[in-house]
Design a protein around this motif. Structure first.
Motif, PDB file in Angstrom:
ATOM      1  N   GLN A  10       0.838  -1.207   0.000  1.00 52.82           N
ATOM      2  CA  GLN A  10       0.000   0.000   0.000  1.00 52.82           C
ATOM      3  C   GLN A  10       0.870   1.254   0.000  1.00 52.82           C
ATOM      4  O   GLN A  10       0.525   2.254  -0.622  1.00 52.82           O
ATOM      5  N   MET A  11       2.029   1.202   0.662  1.00 56.13           N
ATOM      6  CA  MET A  11       2.937   2.343   0.657  1.00 56.13           C
ATOM      7  C   MET A  11       3.487   2.571  -0.749  1.00 56.13           C
ATOM      8  O   MET A  11       3.592   3.710  -1.201  1.00 56.13           O
ATOM      9  N   PHE A  12       3.844   1.488  -1.437  1.00 53.08           N
ATOM     10  CA  PHE A  12       4.322   1.614  -2.812  1.00 53.08           C
ATOM     11  C   PHE A  12       3.208   2.155  -3.700  1.00 53.08           C
ATOM     12  O   PHE A  12       3.437   2.984  -4.572  1.00 53.08           O
ATOM     13  N   PHE A  13       2.003   1.667  -3.475  1.00 52.08           N
ATOM     14  CA  PHE A  13       0.874   2.139  -4.277  1.00 52.08           C
ATOM     15  C   PHE A  13       0.665   3.634  -4.080  1.00 52.08           C
ATOM     16  O   PHE A  13       0.514   4.379  -5.049  1.00 52.08           O
ATOM     17  N   ASP A  14       0.627   4.087  -2.828  1.00 50.64           N
ATOM     18  CA  ASP A  14       0.397   5.505  -2.561  1.00 50.64           C
ATOM     19  C   ASP A  14       1.456   6.372  -3.222  1.00 50.64           C
ATOM     20  O   ASP A  14       1.150   7.411  -3.820  1.00 50.64           O
ATOM     21  N   PHE A  15       2.708   5.942  -3.142  1.00 47.10           N
ATOM     22  CA  PHE A  15       3.789   6.704  -3.775  1.00 47.10           C
ATOM     23  C   PHE A  15       3.625   6.723  -5.294  1.00 47.10           C
ATOM     24  O   PHE A  15       3.709   7.774  -5.926  1.00 47.10           O
ATOM     25  N   THR A  16       3.378   5.553  -5.878  1.00 50.92           N
ATOM     26  CA  THR A  16       3.247   5.455  -7.331  1.00 50.92           C
ATOM     27  C   THR A  16       2.041   6.227  -7.835  1.00 50.92           C
ATOM     28  O   THR A  16       2.128   6.941  -8.840  1.00 50.92           O
ATOM     29  N   ALA A  17       0.903   6.114  -7.147  1.00 51.91           N
ATOM     30  CA  ALA A  17      -0.305   6.833  -7.562  1.00 51.91           C
ATOM     31  C   ALA A  17      -0.091   8.339  -7.476  1.00 51.91           C
ATOM     32  O   ALA A  17      -0.583   9.091  -8.320  1.00 51.91           O
ATOM     33  N   LYS A  18       0.663   8.762  -6.491  1.00 45.45           N
ATOM     34  CA  LYS A  18       0.946  10.198  -6.373  1.00 45.45           C
ATOM     35  C   LYS A  18       1.794  10.673  -7.549  1.00 45.45           C
ATOM     36  O   LYS A  18       1.564  11.750  -8.104  1.00 45.45           O
ATOM     37  N   MET A  20       2.174   9.124 -10.623  1.00 46.75           N
ATOM     38  CA  MET A  20       1.550   8.925 -11.938  1.00 46.75           C
ATOM     39  C   MET A  20       0.256   9.698 -12.117  1.00 46.75           C
ATOM     40  O   MET A  20      -0.053  10.146 -13.216  1.00 46.75           O
ATOM     41  N   LEU A  21      -0.524   9.816 -11.041  1.00 47.26           N
ATOM     42  CA  LEU A  21      -1.858  10.409 -11.145  1.00 47.26           C
ATOM     43  C   LEU A  21      -2.026  11.684 -10.323  1.00 47.26           C
ATOM     44  O   LEU A  21      -3.107  12.257 -10.303  1.00 47.26           O
ATOM     45  N   THR A  22      -0.983  12.079  -9.626  1.00 45.03           N
ATOM     46  CA  THR A  22      -1.064  13.155  -8.631  1.00 45.03           C
ATOM     47  C   THR A  22      -2.227  12.873  -7.679  1.00 45.03           C
ATOM     48  O   THR A  22      -2.988  13.750  -7.314  1.00 45.03           O
ATOM     49  N   TYR A  23      -2.366  11.610  -7.300  1.00 39.82           N
ATOM     50  CA  TYR A  23      -3.423  11.170  -6.400  1.00 39.82           C
ATOM     51  C   TYR A  23      -2.986  11.431  -4.967  1.00 39.82           C
ATOM     52  O   TYR A  23      -1.911  11.019  -4.539  1.00 39.82           O
ATOM     53  N   ASP A  24      -3.812  12.106  -4.215  1.00 39.42           N
ATOM     54  CA  ASP A  24      -3.528  12.391  -2.813  1.00 39.42           C
ATOM     55  C   ASP A  24      -4.543  11.645  -1.960  1.00 39.42           C
ATOM     56  O   ASP A  24      -5.723  11.995  -1.936  1.00 39.42           O
ATOM     57  N   SER A  25      -4.072  10.628  -1.267  1.00 41.24           N
ATOM     58  CA  SER A  25      -4.986   9.785  -0.477  1.00 41.24           C
ATOM     59  C   SER A  25      -5.639  10.555   0.667  1.00 41.24           C
ATOM     60  O   SER A  25      -6.719  10.188   1.116  1.00 41.24           O
ATOM     61  N   THR A  26      -4.998  11.634   1.119  1.00 43.39           N
ATOM     62  CA  THR A  26      -5.580  12.403   2.224  1.00 43.39           C
ATOM     63  C   THR A  26      -6.778  13.234   1.775  1.00 43.39           C
ATOM     64  O   THR A  26      -7.594  13.633   2.592  1.00 43.39           O
ATOM     65  N   LYS A  27      -6.889  13.480   0.468  1.00 48.42           N
ATOM     66  CA  LYS A  27      -7.995  14.296  -0.048  1.00 48.42           C
ATOM     67  C   LYS A  27      -9.104  13.463  -0.683  1.00 48.42           C
ATOM     68  O   LYS A  27     -10.042  13.995  -1.235  1.00 48.42           O
ATOM     69  N   LEU A 113      -0.239   0.728 -12.325  1.00 44.49           N
ATOM     70  CA  LEU A 113      -0.271   0.713 -10.859  1.00 44.49           C
ATOM     71  C   LEU A 113       0.000  -0.689 -10.327  1.00 44.49           C
ATOM     72  O   LEU A 113       0.728  -0.863  -9.348  1.00 44.49           O
ATOM     73  N   PHE A 114      -0.579  -1.681 -10.984  1.00 39.56           N
ATOM     74  CA  PHE A 114      -0.341  -3.074 -10.579  1.00 39.56           C
ATOM     75  C   PHE A 114       1.138  -3.422 -10.736  1.00 39.56           C
ATOM     76  O   PHE A 114       1.769  -3.955  -9.835  1.00 39.56           O
ATOM     77  N   ALA A 115       1.698  -3.107 -11.912  1.00 36.30           N
ATOM     78  CA  ALA A 115       3.093  -3.445 -12.194  1.00 36.30           C
ATOM     79  C   ALA A 115       4.048  -2.729 -11.242  1.00 36.30           C
ATOM     80  O   ALA A 115       5.102  -3.267 -10.887  1.00 36.30           O
ATOM     81  N   SER A 116       3.685  -1.541 -10.823  1.00 42.28           N
ATOM     82  CA  SER A 116       4.594  -0.781  -9.959  1.00 42.28           C
ATOM     83  C   SER A 116       4.498  -1.172  -8.500  1.00 42.28           C
ATOM     84  O   SER A 116       5.387  -0.851  -7.719  1.00 42.28           O
ATOM     85  N   THR A 117       3.458  -1.843  -8.093  1.00 38.37           N
ATOM     86  CA  THR A 117       3.312  -2.194  -6.682  1.00 38.37           C
ATOM     87  C   THR A 117       3.595  -3.649  -6.390  1.00 38.37           C
ATOM     88  O   THR A 117       3.739  -4.011  -5.234  1.00 38.37           O
ATOM     89  N   GLU A 118       3.673  -4.469  -7.378  1.00 44.80           N
ATOM     90  CA  GLU A 118       3.876  -5.883  -7.133  1.00 44.80           C
ATOM     91  C   GLU A 118       5.308  -6.323  -7.373  1.00 44.80           C
ATOM     92  O   GLU A 118       6.020  -5.769  -8.183  1.00 44.80           O
ATOM     93  N   SER A 119       5.700  -7.312  -6.720  1.00 42.01           N
ATOM     94  CA  SER A 119       6.959  -8.036  -6.675  1.00 42.01           C
ATOM     95  C   SER A 119       8.209  -7.268  -7.086  1.00 42.01           C
ATOM     96  O   SER A 119       8.944  -6.825  -6.243  1.00 42.01           O
ATOM     97  N   ILE A 120       8.497  -7.122  -8.358  1.00 38.56           N
ATOM     98  CA  ILE A 120       9.796  -6.611  -8.789  1.00 38.56           C
ATOM     99  C   ILE A 120      10.071  -5.214  -8.256  1.00 38.56           C
ATOM    100  O   ILE A 120      11.111  -4.968  -7.664  1.00 38.56           O
ATOM    101  N   SER A 121       9.135  -4.304  -8.450  1.00 38.68           N
ATOM    102  CA  SER A 121       9.402  -2.941  -8.014  1.00 38.68           C
ATOM    103  C   SER A 121       9.479  -2.815  -6.505  1.00 38.68           C
ATOM    104  O   SER A 121      10.154  -1.936  -5.987  1.00 38.68           O
TER     105      SER A 121
END
Length: 192
Positions: A10-18, A20-27, A113-121
């Motif tokens: 989830q930490m990798f996802f939050d970083f990657t989404a921010k 790639m998408l400028t996604y802010d989980s706090t908002k 998002l899947f590729a960036s949060t799973e295994s290799i990355s």
């Protein structure tokens, strides 16, 4: 003294989404990181679509994640929301490429998002730390790669199949890195 830090997907996802998408989980009203990680967890279960099962939850979370991304994409159609991220670049190419539809963008972003949060990355930072902590391993890797580069006739050409097959030590290091993947997709980092 050693310190341990549990790094969850989830930490990798939050970083990657921010990034790639400028996604802010706090908002956001929906915790997309949690939704996405639960979606990914459902990939390795028995596919029974009965409410309450992991697979059913996976399908529901996939729909939620697509909805959040769809909302982000639709927000970006107005010119004042340009944020200079990957999503904006893809949406810009949609103007000139006919195959880049909204559905394409949604599924492409989900895939990234899947590729960036799973295994290799998620293993990569740990593997890099282990390699740099052992100077002999780093030296051996550098020597192996320098040998290949010296043998090349065209230094700017891509790697050939023969060169790839000759990377014996690199393959050993790479295979060792794969072993680091812990069952619950968490990684234990040791910082000294």
């Amino acid at each position: 003294m050693s310190y341990y830090l549990l790094v969850h997907p989830q930490m990798f996802f939050d970083f990657t989404a921010k990034e790639m998408l400028t996604y802010d989980s706090t908002k956001s009203t929906e915790d997309m990181g949690k939704v996405f990680c639960e979606f990914v967890d459902g990939f390795m279960c028995f596919p029974v679509k009965i409410p309450g099962t992991t697979y059913h939850k996976c399908l529901q979370n996939g729909k939620k994640a697509l909805k959040v991304i769809r909302n982000l994409v639709r927000e970006r159609y107005s010119p004042e929301t340009y944020r200079e991220d990957l999503l904006d670049d893809i949406m810009e190419s949609a103007k000139s490429e006919s195959f880049v539809t909204e559905d394409f963008i949604l599924h492409f972003m989900m895939g990234l998002l899947f590729a960036s949060t799973e295994s290799i990355s998620s293993i990569l930072p740990f593997a890099i730390k282990l390699i740099t902590d052992d100077p002999l391993v780093l030296q051996e890797l550098e020597e192996e790669h320098e040998t290949i580069l010296k043998k090349r006739q065209n230094s700017s050409s891509g790697i050939t199949w023969e060169e790839y097959r000759s990377l014996k030590f690199t393959k050993q290091v790479s295979n060792s890195g794969r072993v680091l993947h812990i069952q619950d997709n968490s990684i234990l980092f040791q910082f000294i």
